[in-house]
Motif scaffolding. Structure first.
Motif, short mmCIF file in Angstrom:
data_model
loop_
_atom_site.label_atom_id
_atom_site.label_comp_id
_atom_site.label_asym_id
_atom_site.label_seq_id
_atom_site.Cartn_x
_atom_site.Cartn_y
_atom_site.Cartn_z
N SER A 212 0.82 -1.22 0.00
CA SER A 212 0.00 0.00 0.00
C SER A 212 0.86 1.27 0.00
O SER A 212 2.04 1.24 0.34
N HIS A 213 0.25 2.37 -0.41
CA HIS A 213 0.89 3.69 -0.39
C HIS A 213 2.19 3.72 -1.18
O HIS A 213 3.26 4.07 -0.69
N ASN A 214 2.09 3.30 -2.45
CA ASN A 214 3.18 3.43 -3.40
C ASN A 214 2.64 4.08 -4.66
O ASN A 214 1.62 4.77 -4.61
N GLY A 215 3.33 3.90 -5.78
CA GLY A 215 2.89 4.49 -7.04
C GLY A 215 2.60 3.44 -8.08
O GLY A 215 2.78 3.68 -9.28
N ILE A 216 2.13 2.28 -7.66
CA ILE A 216 1.88 1.15 -8.55
C ILE A 216 0.61 1.38 -9.37
O ILE A 216 -0.44 1.71 -8.82
N SER A 217 0.70 1.17 -10.67
CA SER A 217 -0.47 1.37 -11.54
C SER A 217 -1.01 0.07 -12.11
O SER A 217 -2.15 0.03 -12.59
N THR A 218 -0.21 -1.00 -12.06
CA THR A 218 -0.61 -2.27 -12.67
C THR A 218 -0.23 -3.44 -11.77
O THR A 218 0.89 -3.48 -11.25
#
Length: 315
Positions: A212-218
């Protein structure tokens, strides 16, 4: 014969008025106001467990003179004022070391630790910038380095017995260095700087994955992780799920997708959730545009017949 001494919450500034029997094997000094380590504690030859949690100790170097180096199994220095991990040269039986909530800047003193039995190491909430001096700790099963200043996952390839790795709240931008850690059951990389999940593919024993709380888009790289029971990718940038993302996760029970950008509860989402339809018991989707659907609860309970919890609400 007295073997245990518990002075928890005694608020003592020192132990001058306390009897220290030489037969002690366990001492708990949690929540006092100690600034130094009493020489009589250092003289205990059979001491197996000592807890200095929540004191005012800024320098624990006196431990190098301890007479219990060949007996000590559990050493707790959590929540003091340490800037350096004390030298543990000669401590051959240590199984658990807790140094969280101090001001420690590096792990280098651990290079002197002689114990080949250390199973649990906690150095969370410090100022550590790099993962170093760990490669010889081959018995580790739990490593907690959350809330530090670490930028890279490194120097742990030899720790093949690790089952839990906690690295949340650091500055890690890439999942790396995990190829040999095939026994990991839990890993936390919450609140870092990740934009990709790639790098977890070899951790085939994973049961719990916290991103959680990262910049993951996929969602990616999950196909080998068929043992996952908990997947937390909340507070990222996910806009869509595909059936291929979850197809291998037939044991998944908890899926946290809240606070992403999933647009709707529609046929595409239904299809994407099909692989976990009969295993999911908990799903979080609040904080997505999809959660504004007036039939939000009805649609999801129809999609997921085993569901027991929707967001924070038990069904």
């Amino acid at each position: 014969m007295t073997t245990e001494l518990d002075l928890t919450n005694a608020h003592l500034p020192d132990l001058s008025g306390t009897e220290i029997p030489p037969s002690l094997t366990a001492v708990d000094l949690t929540a006092n106001r100690l600034r130094t380590i009493d020489p009589r504690i250092l003289g205990l030859q059979g001491l197996r467990s000592i807890n200095f949690r929540q004191n005012l100790i800024a320098n624990a170097s006196a431990l190098s003179t301890s007479c219990a180096k060949g007996a000590m199994e559990d050493l707790e220095l959590r929540d003091n004022h340490l800037s350096v991990i004390p030298s543990l040269k000669g401590f051959t039986e240590l199984r658990r070391l807790e140094c969280s909530y101090n001001q420690i800047r590096n792990l280098l003193p651990l290079a002197d630790l002689d114990s080949t039995k250390l199973e649990e190491l906690y150095v969370a909430s410090n100022k550590v910038t790099a993962m170093a001096a760990l490669s010889h700790l081959g018995a580790l099963t739990l490593l907690e380095l959350g809330s530090n200043r670490i930028r890279a996952i490194e120097n742990i390839e030899t720790l093949t017995g690790l089952r839990e790795l906690w690295l949340g709240r650091n500055r890690i931008a890439k999942v790396d260095g995990l190829a040999t850690l095939t026994n990991l059951r839990r890993i936390s990389l919450q609140s870092n700087r990740l934009t990709s999940m790639s790098g977890l593919e070899h951790c085939t024993s994973l049961e719990e994955l916290y991103l959680s709380h990262n910049g993951i888009s996929t969602l990616e790289g999950l196909a080998p992780l068929g043992r996952l029971k908990i997947l937390d990718v909340s507070s990222n940038r996910i806009t869509q799920l595909h059936v291929a993302d979850l197809v291998a996760l037939t044991q998944l029970e908890d899926l946290w997708l809240n606070d992403n950008q999933l647009p709707a509860i529609d046929a595409a989402l239904d299809k994407a959730l099909d692989p976990v339809r009969h295993s999911l018991t908990c799903i979080y989707l609040e904080g997505n545009p999809a959660a504004q659907d007036p039939q939000y609860k009805r649609k999801l309970t129809n999609m997921l017949p085993k569901l027991k919890q929707l967001d924070s609400n038990f069904l």
